[in-house]
Design an enzyme around this catalytic site. Structure first.
Site: not given
Length: 182
Positions: A26-28, A30, A124
């Site tokens: 996951l993106d940081r 999220v 994203h």
């Protein structure tokens, strides 16, 4: 990853180095489900499912504004920039097609809670596509939210992943608990 390796080492009484493959990250900012594989074969099999888009990915997002229509699909073309991803026209060099579907679960105080099915997995993607509709994810300053949240997170969570188990002939679903903002 270190905590998960240590858990596997203890649970399965593994000596020495423990293999751990990060299959879904996951993106940081999220929250939600991440997926690790305990063997390289399992990592390879699940990674192939991700590439062939047979893994079902469900997210929840709290976005600014009332989304209309209340359900639908978004098809866009995305291109990675230096610091963020941009919506671009089809046919532009390095543009990649992005597809998601959504449905509004509820609307309250000028915000909408969306359930999102991700059909492609671009960097994203959810953040960019929703911002492109004028509905940035709450707390996501990078993509147009009017304010940050105190914890530095954004109101986007990977709720579940459903995939074919790498060694058994069955579909497996991994779910994260719904966050408190839901």
């Amino acid at each position: 990853m270190d905590m998960t390796r240590e858990y596997i080492r203890k649970k399965y009484h593994k000596p020495g180095n423990v293999f751990l493959g990060l299959v879904h990250r996951l993106d940081r900012p999220v929250s939600g489900v991440v997926l690790f594989a305990r063997t390289s074969k399992a990592a390879s099999r699940i990674s192939e499912q991700l590439r062939s888009r047979t893994v079902e990915k469900t997210y929840l997002a709290l976005v600014h504004g009332e989304v209309g229509p209340p359900a639908g699909s978004i098809i866009s073309f995305l291109k990675k920039g230096e610091k963020k991803v941009h919506l671009v026209e089809e046919g532009e060099e390095e543009a990649r097609k992005a597809l998601l579907s959504y449905r509004t679960l509820r609307t309250l105080k000028g915000k909408s809670l969306l359930e999102i099915r991700l059909h492609t997995g671009r960097k994203h993607q959810i953040r960019v596509q929703l911002a492109g509709l004028g509905h940035p994810v709450e707390g996501d300053l990078k993509y147009g939210a009017p304010y940050a949240l105190s914890d530095g997170k954004i109101r986007l969570t990977a709720l579940s992943l459903t995939f074919k188990h790498p060694t058994r002939d069955e579909r497996t679903t991994i779910k994260a608990p719904a966050p408190d903002w839901v």
